[in-house]
Design a protein around this motif. Structure first.
Motif, PDB file in Angstrom:
ATOM      1  N   ALA A  97       0.811  -1.222   0.000  1.00 31.32           N
ATOM      2  CA  ALA A  97       0.000   0.000   0.000  1.00 31.32           C
ATOM      3  C   ALA A  97       0.843   1.269   0.000  1.00 31.32           C
ATOM      4  N   TYR A  98       2.078   1.187   0.475  1.00 31.97           N
ATOM      5  CA  TYR A  98       2.920   2.374   0.572  1.00 31.97           C
ATOM      6  C   TYR A  98       3.566   2.749  -0.765  1.00 31.97           C
ATOM      7  N   ASN A  99       3.899   1.763  -1.592  1.00 32.59           N
ATOM      8  CA  ASN A  99       4.649   2.088  -2.816  1.00 32.59           C
ATOM      9  C   ASN A  99       3.891   1.800  -4.108  1.00 32.59           C
ATOM     10  N   VAL A 100       2.711   1.190  -4.004  1.00 30.36           N
ATOM     11  CA  VAL A 100       2.048   0.749  -5.227  1.00 30.36           C
ATOM     12  C   VAL A 100       1.541   1.911  -6.070  1.00 30.36           C
ATOM     13  N   ILE A 101       1.068   2.978  -5.445  1.00 34.94           N
ATOM     14  CA  ILE A 101       0.524   4.080  -6.246  1.00 34.94           C
ATOM     15  C   ILE A 101       1.645   4.835  -6.957  1.00 34.94           C
ATOM     16  N   ALA A 102       2.830   4.934  -6.311  1.00 30.62           N
ATOM     17  CA  ALA A 102       3.970   5.570  -6.985  1.00 30.62           C
ATOM     18  C   ALA A 102       4.420   4.721  -8.166  1.00 30.62           C
ATOM     19  N   ALA A 103       4.443   3.390  -7.973  1.00 32.03           N
ATOM     20  CA  ALA A 103       4.833   2.489  -9.066  1.00 32.03           C
ATOM     21  C   ALA A 103       3.821   2.561 -10.202  1.00 32.03           C
ATOM     22  N   ARG A 104       2.531   2.672  -9.847  1.00 30.51           N
ATOM     23  CA  ARG A 104       1.495   2.737 -10.887  1.00 30.51           C
ATOM     24  C   ARG A 104       1.642   4.014 -11.718  1.00 30.51           C
ATOM     25  N   CYS A 105       1.900   5.123 -11.070  1.00 27.94           N
ATOM     26  CA  CYS A 105       2.057   6.398 -11.789  1.00 27.94           C
ATOM     27  C   CYS A 105       3.328   6.394 -12.637  1.00 27.94           C
ATOM     28  N   ALA A 106       4.408   5.801 -12.113  1.00 25.72           N
ATOM     29  CA  ALA A 106       5.662   5.727 -12.879  1.00 25.72           C
ATOM     30  C   ALA A 106       5.499   4.813 -14.090  1.00 25.72           C
ATOM     31  N   ALA A 107       4.775   3.704 -13.901  1.00 26.68           N
ATOM     32  CA  ALA A 107       4.544   2.779 -15.011  1.00 26.68           C
ATOM     33  C   ALA A 107       3.721   3.447 -16.104  1.00 26.68           C
ATOM     34  N   GLU A 108       2.773   4.269 -15.703  1.00 29.80           N
ATOM     35  CA  GLU A 108       1.985   5.010 -16.690  1.00 29.80           C
ATOM     36  C   GLU A 108       2.863   5.987 -17.453  1.00 29.80           C
ATOM     37  N   TYR A 109       3.750   6.648 -16.742  1.00 27.60           N
ATOM     38  CA  TYR A 109       4.674   7.603 -17.376  1.00 27.60           C
ATOM     39  C   TYR A 109       5.570   6.887 -18.388  1.00 27.60           C
ATOM     40  N   LEU A 110       6.035   5.693 -18.034  1.00 27.63           N
ATOM     41  CA  LEU A 110       6.948   4.944 -18.901  1.00 27.63           C
ATOM     42  C   LEU A 110       6.216   4.181 -19.997  1.00 27.63           C
ATOM     43  N   GLY A 111       4.890   4.180 -19.967  1.00 22.41           N
ATOM     44  CA  GLY A 111       4.115   3.509 -21.015  1.00 22.41           C
ATOM     45  C   GLY A 111       4.218   2.005 -20.956  1.00 22.41           C
ATOM     46  N   MET A 112       4.108   1.424 -19.777  1.00 17.12           N
ATOM     47  CA  MET A 112       4.245  -0.029 -19.617  1.00 17.12           C
ATOM     48  C   MET A 112       2.875  -0.698 -19.724  1.00 17.12           C
ATOM     49  N   HIS A 113       2.286  -0.618 -20.935  1.00 21.09           N
ATOM     50  CA  HIS A 113       0.936  -1.107 -21.193  1.00 21.09           C
ATOM     51  C   HIS A 113       0.958  -2.515 -21.778  1.00 21.09           C
ATOM     52  N   GLU A 114      -0.251  -3.075 -21.895  1.00 22.93           N
ATOM     53  CA  GLU A 114      -0.401  -4.408 -22.461  1.00 22.93           C
ATOM     54  C   GLU A 114      -0.065  -4.425 -23.951  1.00 22.93           C
ATOM     55  N   GLU A 117       3.648  -5.403 -24.077  1.00 22.65           N
ATOM     56  CA  GLU A 117       3.872  -6.810 -23.722  1.00 22.65           C
ATOM     57  C   GLU A 117       2.735  -7.274 -22.827  1.00 22.65           C
ATOM     58  N   LYS A 118       2.265  -8.443 -23.039  1.00 26.17           N
ATOM     59  CA  LYS A 118       1.195  -9.002 -22.222  1.00 26.17           C
ATOM     60  C   LYS A 118       1.692  -9.196 -20.787  1.00 26.17           C
ATOM     61  N   GLY A 119       0.810  -8.913 -19.858  1.00 26.58           N
ATOM     62  CA  GLY A 119       1.171  -9.064 -18.450  1.00 26.58           C
ATOM     63  C   GLY A 119       2.157  -8.009 -17.988  1.00 26.58           C
ATOM     64  N   ASN A 120       2.040  -6.820 -18.571  1.00 28.72           N
ATOM     65  CA  ASN A 120       2.969  -5.742 -18.229  1.00 28.72           C
ATOM     66  C   ASN A 120       2.640  -5.185 -16.841  1.00 28.72           C
ATOM     67  N   LEU A 121       3.462  -4.257 -16.408  1.00 27.74           N
ATOM     68  CA  LEU A 121       3.387  -3.789 -15.020  1.00 27.74           C
ATOM     69  C   LEU A 121       2.057  -3.110 -14.707  1.00 27.74           C
ATOM     70  N   ILE A 122       1.539  -2.297 -15.612  1.00 33.69           N
ATOM     71  CA  ILE A 122       0.282  -1.581 -15.344  1.00 33.69           C
ATOM     72  C   ILE A 122      -0.845  -2.571 -15.085  1.00 33.69           C
ATOM     73  N   TYR A 123      -0.928  -3.599 -15.881  1.00 33.99           N
ATOM     74  CA  TYR A 123      -1.978  -4.608 -15.710  1.00 33.99           C
ATOM     75  C   TYR A 123      -1.862  -5.297 -14.350  1.00 33.99           C
ATOM     76  N   LYS A 124      -0.648  -5.691 -14.006  1.00 29.25           N
ATOM     77  CA  LYS A 124      -0.446  -6.405 -12.738  1.00 29.25           C
ATOM     78  C   LYS A 124      -0.783  -5.516 -11.536  1.00 29.25           C
ATOM     79  N   ILE A 125      -0.408  -4.235 -11.621  1.00 32.94           N
ATOM     80  CA  ILE A 125      -0.717  -3.333 -10.513  1.00 32.94           C
ATOM     81  C   ILE A 125      -2.218  -3.105 -10.390  1.00 32.94           C
ATOM     82  N   ASP A 126      -2.896  -2.928 -11.495  1.00 29.87           N
ATOM     83  CA  ASP A 126      -4.345  -2.716 -11.457  1.00 29.87           C
ATOM     84  C   ASP A 126      -5.068  -3.915 -10.856  1.00 29.87           C
ATOM     85  N   VAL A 127      -4.597  -5.126 -11.179  1.00 26.84           N
ATOM     86  CA  VAL A 127      -5.184  -6.331 -10.583  1.00 26.84           C
ATOM     87  C   VAL A 127      -4.940  -6.351  -9.084  1.00 26.84           C
ATOM     88  N   PHE A 128      -3.744  -5.990  -8.677  1.00 24.39           N
ATOM     89  CA  PHE A 128      -3.407  -5.960  -7.245  1.00 24.39           C
ATOM     90  C   PHE A 128      -4.267  -4.940  -6.496  1.00 24.39           C
TER      91      PHE A 128
END
Length: 625
Positions: A97-114, A117-128
């Motif tokens: 809970a402490y670092n997930v929102i920062a990771a989600r925003c950084a992943a969005e900035y870096l464009g780590m979408h499906e 690549e399938k199963g990319n970071l944005i997808y995994k964080i959203d599921v979490f």
């Protein structure tokens, strides 16, 4: 706390000093990613396979024959980028809970979408987030707190709104289904602690309706406002529970709020908190106590809140003013004023209270004619009596202020003069205090202030005090003596003396009362003063007796009350021995005013110059007291 582990490779990120990060590998790094002063020595292939933004930056660097790219505005900074980089390498990463929102925003900035690549970071964080964080009460609170530093990116990604909705939904769950941990330190009822009528019988612990209140106090004011506003829209909780939540937040976030003071420093922050709490208050009366509203008003004055906020608080306080105490409404005067207390605010409160008691409404009827229709007021007699006593006590307190204008005193007293109350000991005490603290007021001013009191409604103790009170005009003393005679005659069953015209006229000026001077036993029973008022009056009466040589002191140093009372009452009876002697006394003072052609016979303590002839009468009063 919920967490999620990503990747399986060991973490080989190394640090060289404070500003260098690199991956321990047999392969030499071929790209440098600079974030401000910190440089990451990495490899292109893992990054290019996961990040669309890094693909673009690296392709541009290749065209310029450079092996370094600059990233200056990534949300979450170096720590968030490092999480994303480790994910690209397949290294073990733990999200919570402490670092997930920062990771989600950084992943969005870096464009780590499906699409990359399938199963990319944005997808995994959203599921979490949806399967774990938003399902946990404590984790949702933590996530919302950490989102503050990620604004406005987190808001654009709807993470904040989803988190707020999740928290609000949980507060509205039936208490029987609350099976998660929460903070609750306030006093609980025995049954809430799982103890029934039989102390040995332990039952399943009941969850209080306001179980969620304390955890929300951890939120900053803007987030707190959003959550509580969302909870209110669901209309599940009562206004009292919402009020309890706001009260808890005020006590947690405003230093020394419980003592009706606010520490200096952070004025703008405290102002925002006060205004937010006022904005969130339920519209219905009684959702919070009058004392809490008065504390909010004092805080709003200190932090210099807007006029709109203060007026709203005054309006709400006026709606439930009968709940207040004298201490609650003692509001210090603004800087630059000579008075001790701000009487104007109390005047507004009383006016707001009286607004509710509308006795008549004009309604438009057929033919365009106006017709007055009488309707009962919505204020009960009990609440009006409580406010009248409150004002009496407040007047007695502010009367001690040497700088209090007489007009303020009279204006406030006259607001409640129309409220019938069985005893006028309270207003008498206030008048006496004002006269004591303001000995230099004119005769006309004494007349005005004494008009506020109805001598027929003074208790026996107050009458004993009044007839010896050198601060009162002689006319008031004569009036008190006469009505004491009326009361004595009524209680003894003897014939009640007729009321002289002079006293009738005098009493018409007191409170505008139209009641007869005759009292019946039922009325006498109603005329009971408050205990604290009687105590104060007896104390002053004892000092007056001692100063006149009436009281006796026993060997233990105590006042012998029976002999003192007997002496005072004996003096009163001596003066009131017969109706004839009383009328003679009245004629020597009252009739003279009537023949003067002025209105002195219709008011107490006339300011007529003829009053200078009253010296013999006043000397006569000295002999009585």
């Amino acid at each position: 706390m919920k967490f999620m582990k990503l990747g399986s490779k060991p973490d080989t990120f190394q640090t060289d000093g404070n500003n260098v990060r690199y991956v321990a590998s047999e392969l030499t790094s071929d790209i440098i990613v600079s974030l401000g002063d910190v440089k990451f020595y990495l490899h292109k292939f893992p990054l290019l396979s996961k990040s669309a933004h890094l693909q673009k930056l690296i392709s541009l660097s290749n065209e310029g024959n450079m092996d370094e790219v600059q990233i200056s505005d990534i949300p979450g900074g170096t720590s968030a980028f490092e999480i994303c980089a480790k994910f690209c390498y397949g290294m073990t990463v733990t999200l919570n809970a402490y670092n997930v929102i920062a990771a989600r925003c950084a992943a969005e900035y870096l464009g780590m979408h499906e699409t990359i690549e399938k199963g990319n970071l944005i997808y995994k964080i959203d599921v979490f987030l949806s399967s774990s964080i938003f399902c946990s009460w404590k984790d949702s609170i933590i996530l919302l707190q950490t989102s503050k530093s990620m604004s406005p990116v987190a808001e654009d990604l709807k993470v904040v709104s989803h988190c707020i909705e999740s928290i609000a939904n949980k507060t509205c769950v039936n208490v029987s289904k609350v099976d998660w941990s929460y903070t609750y330190n306030r006093k609980k009822l025995p049954e809430e602690n799982g103890i029934g009528a039989n102390q040995n019988e332990v039952r399943t612990r009941l969850v209080p309706k306001d179980w969620w209140v304390e955890d929300l106090c951890e939120l900053e004011v803007d987030l707190y406002k959003s959550v509580v506003a969302n909870i209110k829209t669901k209309e599940v909780h009562s206004n009292e529970v919402i009020g309890e939540a706001l009260k808890a937040y005020a006590y947690r976030r405003l230093p020394n709020f419980s003592k009706s003071v606010i520490q200096s420093g952070g004025m703008s922050k405290h102002r925002l908190i006060v205004e937010t709490i006022v904005w969130l208050l339920p519209a219905e009366k009684g959702s919070v106590s009058c004392r809490f509203l008065l504390k909010l008003l004092k805080a709003s004055i200190f932090v210099e809140s807007g006029e709109r906020t203060r007026e709203e608080l005054i309006r709400r306080i006026g709606q439930q003013l009968e709940e207040a105490s004298v201490t609650d409404i003692l509001i210090p005067a603004p800087d630059g004023k000579t008075e001790t207390y701000d009487v104007s605010i109390v005047l507004k409160m009383v006016r707001e209270f009286l607004k509710k008691d509308v006795n008549a409404e004009i309604e438009l009827v057929g033919g365009g004619e106006l017709e007055g229709i009488r309707k009962p007021g919505i204020l009960s007699d009990a609440s009006k009596l409580m406010v009248a006593k409150l004002v009496d006590g407040y007047l007695a307190e502010i009367a001690k202020d040497h700088n209090l204008p007489l007009s303020d005193f009279i204006d406030l007293a006259e607001l409640v003069s129309g409220i019938s109350r069985p005893s006028h000991d309270g207003i008498y005490r206030a008048i006496d205090t004002y006269l004591k603290e303001h000995p230099g007021i004119s005769k006309g001013e004494r007349k005005r202030i004494c008009k506020l009191m109805d001598c027929r409604k003074l208790s026996v103790d107050a009458c004993l005090h009044a007839v010896q009170n050198e601060r009162l005009p002689l006319r008031v003393v004569v009036q008190v003596l006469y009505f004491e005679q009326v009361r004595t005659a009524a209680s003894s069953g003897t014939s009640t003396p007729d009321i002289p015209k002079g006293i009738k006229d005098l009493n018409c000026g007191s409170n505008g009362s139209s009641r007869s001077g005759t009292t019946n036993p039922e009325d006498d029973m109603d005329v009971v003063a408050k205990a604290e008022e009687l105590k104060a009056l007896r104390k002053e009466l004892a000092s007056l007796r001692l100063s006149n040589g009436v009281g006796n002191i026993d060997k233990d140093g105590g006042d012998i009350k029976p002999s003192a009372d007997k002496a005072v009452i004996g003096k009163m009876k001596g003066l009131l021995k017969s109706k004839k002697s009383f009328l003679k006394l009245w004629a020597s003072k009252g009739v003279q005013g009537e023949n003067s052609g002025s209105d002195s016979s219709e008011s107490i303590g006339s300011a007529n110059p003829d009053e200078s002839k009253s010296t013999p009468s006043r000397n006569r009063r000295h002999s009585v007291s």
